[in-house]
Design an enzyme around this catalytic site. Structure first.
Site, PDB file in Angstrom:
ATOM      1  CD  GLU A  52      -2.692   1.476   2.448  1.00 44.22           C
ATOM      2  OE1 GLU A  52      -3.524   2.389   2.438  1.00 44.22           O
ATOM      3  OE2 GLU A  52      -2.471   0.765   3.440  1.00 44.22           O
ATOM      4  CG  ASP A  77       2.951   7.653   4.413  1.00 40.84           C
ATOM      5  OD1 ASP A  77       1.779   7.631   3.995  1.00 40.84           O
ATOM      6  OD2 ASP A  77       3.590   8.718   4.595  1.00 40.84           O
ATOM      7  CG  ASP A 126      -0.770  14.294  -1.146  1.00 41.64           C
ATOM      8  OD1 ASP A 126      -1.749  14.481  -0.412  1.00 41.64           O
ATOM      9  OD2 ASP A 126       0.336  13.904  -0.722  1.00 41.64           O
ATOM     10  CE  LYS A 130      -0.536  25.486  -6.403  1.00 41.00           C
ATOM     11  NZ  LYS A 130      -0.039  25.601  -5.042  1.00 41.00           N
ATOM     12  CG  ASP A 162     -10.460  12.788  -2.736  1.00 43.43           C
ATOM     13  OD1 ASP A 162      -9.360  12.216  -2.613  1.00 43.43           O
ATOM     14  OD2 ASP A 162     -10.575  14.020  -2.800  1.00 43.43           O
TER      15      ASP A 162
HETATM   16  C1  LIG Z   1      -3.478  12.184   1.301  1.00 43.63           C
HETATM   17  S1  LIG Z   1      -2.545  11.121   2.307  1.00 43.63           S
HETATM   18  C2  LIG Z   1      -3.475   9.594   2.255  1.00 43.63           C
HETATM   19  C3  LIG Z   1      -3.122   8.670   3.398  1.00 43.63           C
HETATM   20  C4  LIG Z   1      -3.964   7.381   3.487  1.00 43.63           C
HETATM   21  N1  LIG Z   1      -3.739   6.512   2.356  1.00 43.63           N
HETATM   22  C5  LIG Z   1      -5.421   7.710   3.627  1.00 43.63           C
HETATM   23  O1  LIG Z   1      -6.158   7.523   2.638  1.00 43.63           O
HETATM   24  O2  LIG Z   1      -5.844   8.110   4.712  1.00 43.63           O
HETATM   25  C6  LIG Z   1      -1.134  10.765   1.304  1.00 43.63           C
HETATM   26  C7  LIG Z   1      -0.019  10.038   2.028  1.00 43.63           C
HETATM   27  O3  LIG Z   1       1.017   9.748   1.111  1.00 43.63           O
HETATM   28  C8  LIG Z   1       2.267  10.004   1.729  1.00 43.63           C
HETATM   29  N2  LIG Z   1       3.195  10.349   0.644  1.00 43.63           N
HETATM   30  C9  LIG Z   1       3.014  11.316  -0.300  1.00 43.63           C
HETATM   31  N3  LIG Z   1       4.037  11.326  -1.171  1.00 43.63           N
HETATM   32  C10 LIG Z   1       4.890  10.333  -0.771  1.00 43.63           C
HETATM   33  C11 LIG Z   1       6.126   9.859  -1.277  1.00 43.63           C
HETATM   34  N4  LIG Z   1       6.677  10.376  -2.357  1.00 43.63           N
HETATM   35  N5  LIG Z   1       6.716   8.840  -0.613  1.00 43.63           N
HETATM   36  C12 LIG Z   1       6.159   8.310   0.492  1.00 43.63           C
HETATM   37  N6  LIG Z   1       4.983   8.720   1.009  1.00 43.63           N
HETATM   38  C13 LIG Z   1       4.351   9.723   0.387  1.00 43.63           C
HETATM   39  C14 LIG Z   1       2.016  11.127   2.696  1.00 43.63           C
HETATM   40  O4  LIG Z   1       2.970  11.133   3.744  1.00 43.63           O
HETATM   41  C15 LIG Z   1       0.597  10.818   3.177  1.00 43.63           C
HETATM   42  O5  LIG Z   1       0.581  10.023   4.343  1.00 43.63           O
END
Ligand SMILES: C[S@@+](CC[C@H](N)C(=O)[O-])C[C@H]1O[C@@H](n2cnc3c(N)ncnc32)[C@H](O)[C@@H]1O
Length: 224
Positions: A52, A77, A126, A130, A162
Site C-alpha cells: 500500500e 509512507d 495527493d 499544479k 476522491d
Molecule cells: C493524502 S494522504 C493519504 C493517506 C492514506 N492513504 C489515507 O487515505 O488516509 C497521502 C499520504 O502519502 C504520503 N506520501 C506522499 N508522497 C509520498 C512519497 N513520495 N513517498 C512516500 N509517502 C508519500 C504522505 O505522507 C501521506 O501520508
C-alpha cells in the site's frame, strides 16, 4: 499532532518488530538486506506480497491483512508518525501478515526486487494538480515504470481516490499508453460492481471526503 506525541511514536516505531526504516543511503548505496527477501526474512512464508503506497495510518494494509491471512501486506509512507497507528494495531491484535516501511515511494525499486510484488494499492494519493508538482503524482509514467520493475508480469495496481482529476488523469494515461484497465468506477458507493474490499474498507482521508459527500473513485489496472 503535537511534537511530543510524534517523538513518542517515532521511538515506539523503532521498537516495533513490524516496522522497517532504512536510510536513503542504506537503500541507494548499500545492499538493503530485505530487497528480494521480504517473504522469507520478514513473513517467513511464500505468500503473495501486496504493497500500500502512501498508506497514511495503514487502513488498507491492516484491513486487507485481516481479510486475507494467507497474503502479506506492507504499508509504505514517509511519515512514520502516521503508520505508527497501523503498526500498533497489528501488534496489539497479533496480525502477523502486515509490516510497514518508511521510505519515499521514489525509492521503491531499491526496497523491492524485480517480480517480488504481486499487487499494489495506492490509496488517496495527493493529486499534485499544479504543473510543477506533476513529477510527484503517484500514477505518472515514471512511477508506473518503477511499479512495473517490482511487480510480477501479471501484477495488478489499484487506485482509490476522491480526486476526479487524479481519476481522469490516470485513466487517460493508461488508455493512451496501452496499459490494461481491468475495471473503473467513478462513484463506488453509488455504482455497484467494485471488488468487495473497495467499499468495505475506509481510510482516514476517505472518511473525511465521505462526510463532504464527495464521490470516491476506483481503478484496477495492469502495467504493460
Ligand atoms: C493524502 S494522504 C493519504 C493517506 C492514506 N492513504 C489515507 O487515505 O488516509 C497521502 C499520504 O502519502 C504520503 N506520501 C506522499 N508522497 C509520498 C512519497 N513520495 N513517498 C512516500 N509517502 C508519500 C504522505 O505522507 C501521506 O501520508
Amino acid at each position: 499532532m503535537g511534537s511530543k506525541n510524534k517523538l513518542k511514536r517515532f521511538k515506539e516505531n523503532e521498537s516495533f518488530s513490524n516496522v522497517f526504516q532504512p536510510t536513503r543511503d542504506k537503500l541507494v548505496k548499500e545492499n538493503f538486506e530485505l530487497k528480494g527477501q521480504w517473504r522469507s526474512l520478514v513473513f517467513k512464508n511464500d505468500n503473495p506480497l501486496i504493497l500500500e503506497l502512501g498508506c497514511g495510518k495503514g487502513e488498507y494494509s491492516v484491513g486487507l491483512a485481516k481479510k486475507y491471512p494467507s497474503k502479506n501486506f506492507i504499508g509504505i509512507d514517509i511519515k512514520g508518525a502516521r503508520f505508527w497507528r497501523g503498526a500498533k494495531t497489528a501488534i496489539d491484535e497479533s496480525i502477523n501478515n502486515v509490516a510497514f516501511l518508511r521510505t519515499q515511494i521514489e525509492l521503491i525499486e531499491y526496497a523491492f526486487a524485480k517480480n517480488e510484488v504481486d499487487e499494489i494499492w495506492i490509496t488517496f494519493p495527493d493529486p499534485q494538480i499544479k504543473y510543477k508538482r506533476t513529477k510527484h503524482r503517484m500514477t505518472n509514467s515514471e512511477f508506473l515504470k518503477r511499479y512495473k520493475n517490482i511487480l510480477k508480469p501479471d501484477g495488478i495496481v489499484n487506485l482509490k481516490t476522491d480526486s476526479e482529476f487524479m481519476h481522469g488523469y490516470t485513466l487517460g494515461l493508461l488508455h493512451g499508453a496501452g496499459h490494461e484497465v481491468l475495471y473503473a468506477n467513478h462513484n463506488v458507493y453509488k455504482q455497484e460492481g467494485s471488488p468487495e474490499e473497495v467499499t468495505a474498507i475506509q481510510t482516514f482521508y476517505e472518511s473525511q471526503y465521505l462526510e463532504q459527500n464527495k464521490p470516491i473513485t476506483y481503478i484496477r489496472f495492469k502495467i504493460k
